[in-house]
Design a protein around this motif. Structure first.
Motif, mmCIF file in Angstrom:
data_model
loop_
_atom_site.group_PDB
_atom_site.id
_atom_site.type_symbol
_atom_site.label_atom_id
_atom_site.label_comp_id
_atom_site.label_asym_id
_atom_site.label_seq_id
_atom_site.Cartn_x
_atom_site.Cartn_y
_atom_site.Cartn_z
ATOM 1 N N ASP A 169 63.013 61.574 60.013
ATOM 2 C CA ASP A 169 64.067 61.490 61.009
ATOM 3 C C ASP A 169 65.042 60.376 60.650
ATOM 4 O OD1 ASP A 169 63.005 63.500 62.957
ATOM 5 O OD2 ASP A 169 61.317 62.104 62.952
ATOM 6 N N SER A 170 66.177 60.394 61.293
ATOM 7 C CA SER A 170 67.185 59.361 61.056
ATOM 8 C C SER A 170 66.900 58.149 61.930
ATOM 9 C CB SER A 170 68.575 59.906 61.352
ATOM 10 O OG SER A 170 68.655 60.335 62.703
ATOM 11 N N VAL A 171 67.253 56.989 61.423
ATOM 12 C CA VAL A 171 67.086 55.764 62.208
ATOM 13 C C VAL A 171 68.135 55.702 63.306
ATOM 14 C CG1 VAL A 171 67.157 53.251 62.118
ATOM 15 C CG2 VAL A 171 66.039 54.529 60.274
ATOM 16 N N VAL A 172 69.374 56.026 62.945
ATOM 17 C CA VAL A 172 70.482 56.062 63.909
ATOM 18 C C VAL A 172 70.890 57.519 64.112
ATOM 19 C CG1 VAL A 172 72.834 55.310 64.399
ATOM 20 C CG2 VAL A 172 71.265 53.807 63.145
ATOM 21 N N PRO A 173 70.945 57.998 65.349
ATOM 22 C CA PRO A 173 71.317 59.408 65.583
ATOM 23 C C PRO A 173 72.625 59.771 64.880
ATOM 24 C CG PRO A 173 70.575 58.384 67.614
ATOM 25 C CD PRO A 173 70.679 57.282 66.618
ATOM 26 N N GLY A 174 72.649 60.946 64.275
ATOM 27 C CA GLY A 174 73.843 61.407 63.601
ATOM 28 C C GLY A 174 73.900 61.042 62.131
ATOM 29 N N THR A 175 72.970 60.232 61.652
ATOM 30 C CA THR A 175 72.929 59.861 60.234
ATOM 31 C C THR A 175 71.838 60.664 59.533
ATOM 32 O OG1 THR A 175 71.374 58.056 60.654
ATOM 33 C CG2 THR A 175 73.729 57.538 60.748
ATOM 34 N N PRO A 176 71.849 60.720 58.182
ATOM 35 C CA PRO A 176 70.815 61.485 57.469
ATOM 36 C C PRO A 176 69.422 60.931 57.730
ATOM 37 C CG PRO A 176 72.668 60.968 56.030
ATOM 38 C CD PRO A 176 72.864 60.175 57.277
ATOM 39 N N LYS A 177 68.411 61.777 57.479
ATOM 40 C CA LYS A 177 67.020 61.322 57.634
ATOM 41 C C LYS A 177 66.751 60.168 56.678
ATOM 42 C CE LYS A 177 65.504 65.202 54.744
ATOM 43 N NZ LYS A 177 64.725 66.450 54.743
ATOM 44 N N ASN A 178 65.831 59.330 57.075
ATOM 45 C CA ASN A 178 65.668 58.058 56.365
ATOM 46 C C ASN A 178 65.192 58.209 54.925
ATOM 47 O OD1 ASN A 178 65.685 55.030 56.727
ATOM 48 N ND2 ASN A 178 63.607 55.342 55.935
ATOM 49 N N GLY A 179 64.267 59.150 54.664
ATOM 50 C CA GLY A 179 63.778 59.352 53.296
ATOM 51 C C GLY A 179 62.670 58.384 52.926
#
Length: 868
Positions: A847-857
């Motif tokens: 999942d992304s750390v900040v909504p709207g950004t890519p998943k964390n990886g």
């Protein structure tokens, strides 16, 4: 005539006749000597000489034979045969022979001819990795100086071949050759050995064919085979391979599967290994299932201690149920679980060590089997002597107070197993080598001695770190003595190098950088007073933190933040609901002092805050023996940290203060910056916060549960769930900025010592899943599969794969236990007694750390001194 007699020809003839006569006499003499020897006469040894190719001292060899000048022995006879056998048994020689070199009357000279076996010089192995080479050298004792025998070569070749066949390499080829190593004179002094290994390809199985099975499907039968698996691209956790030993185990598992389903007479009538090529084989098994049976009457014979009803409840098998031979044996005696609820443990936990319980089929009526459970109860067994061996550092009283078996007590298997667990949980001994030894077992008198064998391991740890972080160099020195002796602290003779052996824990730690210093000291006494398991814990810490400019890297020591604190706690082991429960209580105090220091924690640069709290907790821990790698059991803890409800009795109107705070914030927003109104509003906010946080007020509830489940062999599933909540007594006063939860990352703590809890969630940056000032609710769920590489005393190593999810929330209005950040990955843990737990994890955040950004990886996490 005279001239003829003196001719050279005559002299030559005479000389020939003399030589011929001497030879004839010698032959007659040897023949007579041999006849004499063959008669088995007794002779006196005149001399013994050692000859042949060997490096031993002649007198040493003669002394080893036990023969000496003047001995009277039969030649040939049993004495010389026994000496020859004794020499052969040393595995030092390739040839041994006794010769009689001279006989005069009853006196004989002996010669011992021996040829020493060559010694091994150097071994080279080709075809496998260096790590595997070390195992082969160790397992076959291939080290310099070992005698090179045919047996050594044969056993080494067989070991390597069978080793790789068991791992699925059926076509393994091993060639062992030796080369003489010569000295400067050309004499052989040793042999070099060369081992060439060609494993070939691992042989996979496809297909596995069953014939004759009608009641159990092919899939169920294949699933019961744990060692030999057919080739399947979708199965990555168990590779396909064939080994003879594994196949034999699987055939037994097949029959066990049938017996568990009522087919008592099932058998494998034929099995065939079909070689398809050098990479693949197929298996064919013919099965005769027989008919399905059911339990009939089950009678108990010989029981006087327990009634039939009690025994039936433990047995748990009723008339008419499908016959299950596996279940029946487990209910009699489950060898896989020493604490199982079975009939054998029922008796042995009540003193009947010598009891014997046997199920016997007494009648088979069509498809129904009647049983008699024949019980021989025997005498009650009592412990006579209970001892511990192997403890050189740990004092006896530290061990004996943990024992659940004592002289004069009735034997109890449950107490025996629990004792092993308690000794392992101490952390002073290698849990893999804890052994109970039964001594002087006397069924007639009903007594036995018990000896616990322990192997001590390092109980102290050192933490020495250095690195750059937080804007500068950070150095850490920590010492933890887990088997300390406080009473000998003034005894100079006890320092080896420190007084040890009383089971106390002393920890000292210092950490410093350019802008902060932290010092801490803690002491734990697990048996306060030495009579009961009441643990006393004390700790003290002090931190100095200076104002630091991360841009210019300048430190202003006139601006500082001092944190001083301490705690004292008691933990008592309970007897109810069971004695795995522990009740703990602690009182802690922290004083925060700001000297011209600006921080996000407070709005006032000068002032103080106090955190006085009482912590109450109840926990239960019944994990298996090894605390580093538990393979069964569970851990639960529920804690509550509470401060006094100061707002209920200090007379401060916090509702009015809250309104004043909002008004002051409004003035700051609306009035020009730097104006008298703005400055006064800022000053008023500082005064309000000083009043609000003079004494922190909150309550904090936490729950954590962990289960350990053995899946197969030492493969363990760790299941974990956590929950935390920080609340306020007075909503107008609000929740303080301390004691909050920060989720994400490696779980290592921060340097601020403000009571925050950093919750590990791999696959994401540290503390990235919470707000900047932390949150007051969190939950976390995780699954972790573990498998050990080594559980040795010097280093316990295991690999793991994990999947977890968690989140933090700013109050119950935002709380959703299903709205979590998810991650998965793998890692490695290494526990060394001197350094504690070390590890590395590779986690992938879905999942992304900040909504709207890519998943964390992907994230990499390093673990130091912390176990998840």
């Amino acid at each position: 005539m005279n001239n003829l007699n003196n001719s050279p020809l005559l002299h030559l003839q005479q000389k020939f006749y003399c030589i011929f006569l001497i030879a004839i006499l010698s032959v007659f003499n040897l023949t007579a000597q041999q006849k004499e020897l063959d008669s088995g006469k007794k002779y006196t040894i005149n001399s013994i000489k050692v000859t042949g190719a060997q490096n031993f001292n002649e007198q040493t060899v003669i002394a080893f034979t036990g023969l000496k000048k003047g001995d009277r022995i039969y030649i040939p006879g049993e004495k010389l045969s026994a000496v020859t056998k004794k020499l052969w048994e040393q595995n030092l020689f390739s040839d041994i022979a006794f010769y009689v070199t001279k006989i005069e009357g009853d006196v004989a000279d002996l010669e011992l001819y021996i040829v020493e076996l060559p010694k091994l010089n150097e071994v080279t192995i080709e075809g496998i990795r260096k790590g595997k080479q070390k195992d082969i050298l160790k397992e076959n004792d291939l080290k310099p100086g070992v005698k090179v025998t045919k047996n050594l070569i044969t056993t080494t070749k067989n070991y390597i071949t069978n080793k790789y066949k068991d791992d699925g390499f059926l076509n393994t080829q091993v060639i062992i050759s030796t080369t003489p190593k010569l000295d400067s004179t050309g004499a052989e002094i040793a042999k070099d050995m060369k081992i060439s290994i060609d494993r070939g390809k691992r042989v996979k199985v496809s297909p596995i064919i069953f014939e004759g099975n009608k009641q159990l499907s092919n899939g169920k039968l294949r699933n019961s085979m744990k060692n030999v698996k057919r080739k399947n691209l979708l199965r990555f956790w168990k590779r396909s391979k064939y080994s003879e030993s594994g196949f034999e185990e699987d055939k037994a598992s097949l029959i066990k599967k049938y017996k568990a389903n009522g087919y008592r007479d099932a058998r494998i009538t034929d099995d065939t290994l079909i070689t398809k090529n050098n990479k693949t084989v197929s298996l064919k098994l013919n099965i005769e299932e027989g008919k399905k049976y059911y339990f009939g009457d089950i009678r108990f014979i010989g029981n006087s201690v327990y009634t039939d009803n009690v025994l039936r409840q433990v047995l748990g098998i009723k008339r008419g149920e499908a016959y299950n031979g596996v279940l029946l044996q487990e209910r009699i005696a489950d060898v896989s679980d020493p604490e199982a609820q079975d009939l054998t443990n029922l008796y042995q936990n009540n003193g009947y060590l010598f009891s014997a319980i046997n199920p016997v089929e007494v009648a088979v009526r069509q498809d129904t089997i009647d049983f008699e459970i024949r019980i021989k109860e025997g005498k009650i067994a009592y412990f006579d002597h209970v001892t511990v061996v192997g403890n050189d550092k740990t004092n006896d009283h530290v061990i004996y107070r943990e024992l659940r078996t004592r002289p004069g007590q009735k034997y109890s298997k449950r107490n025996l197993v629990r004792t092993i667990r308690e000794l392992g949980q101490l952390g002073f001994f290698d849990p893999e080598q804890l052994t109970p030894n039964f001594k002087n077992v006397d069924p007639n008198n009903g007594t036995l001695d018990m000896e616990y064998s322990v192997v001590e391991k390092g109980a102290s740890q050192i933490e020495l770190q250095g690195g750059y972080g937080g804007g500068g160099f950070v150095g850490t020195l920590g010492l933890s003595f887990n088997n300390f002796s406080l009473r000998n602290i003034f005894n100079g003779e006890a320092y080896k190098p420190l007084p040890m052996g009383d089971g106390q824990k002393l920890a000292i730690r210092a950490q410093a950088s350019s802008y902060y210093q932290t010092y801490s000291l803690s002491l734990t006494e697990p048996w306060l007073g030495g009579k009961k398991p009441i643990q006393l814990s004390t700790s003290f810490s002090h931190t100095i933190q200076y104002q630091y400019n991360f841009s210019s890297r300048e430190v202003d020591k006139d601006q500082r933040f001092l944190i001083t604190g301490g705690s004292i706690g008691l933990a008592k082991r309970l007897k109810w609901p069971d004695d795995y429960f522990t009740l703990s209580q602690a009182v802690s105090f922290q004083h925060y002092n700001l000297k011209n220091y600006s921080t996000r924690l407070f709005t006032f640069p000068n002032g103080f805050s106090n955190n006085f709290a009482y912590t109450f907790g109840i926990s239960r821990n019944n994990t298996a023996t090894n605390p580093i790698y538990p393979m069964s059991g569970s851990e639960f803890s529920l804690t509550a940290k509470l401060t006094l409800p100061y707002s209920a009795f200090n007379g401060v109107d916090y509702k009015s203060l809250a309104q004043e705070y909002l008004d002051a914030e409004e003035d700051i927003r609306t009035e020009p910056q730097g104006s008298i109104e703005s400055v006064n509003a800022s000053q008023r906010i500082s005064e309000i916060d000083q009043e609000r946080f003079k004494w922190l007020e909150y309550y904090k509830i936490k729950f954590k549960g962990t289960w350990y489940t053995r899946i197969f062999d030492k493969l363990v599933l760790r299941t974990n769930t956590e929950f935390g909540y920080l609340g306020a007594y007075n909503n107008s006063r609000g929740i303080p900025p301390f004691e909050r939860f920060f989720v994400g990352g490696d779980g290592l703590g921060s340097t601020s010592l403000d009571g925050r809890e950093v919750v590990q969630l791999r696959g994401y940056p540290n503390r990235s899943l919470s707000s900047q000032d932390g949150d007051n609710i969190y939950n976390k769920f995780s699954l972790e599969m573990r498998y050990p590489i080594s559980l040795a005393q010097l280093a316990s190593i295991y690999v793991l794969a994990f999947a977890e999810g968690g989140g933090s929330y700013d109050g119950f209005r935002d709380y959703n236990p299903f709205s979590v950040k998810r991650s998965a990955g793998a890692g490695l843990r290494i526990f060394m007694p001197a350094f504690g737990l070390l590890g590395i994890d590779f986690g992938y955040g879905f999942d992304s750390v900040v909504p709207g950004t890519p998943k964390n990886g992907w994230e990499t996490h390093f673990i130091i001194g912390q176990q998840f």
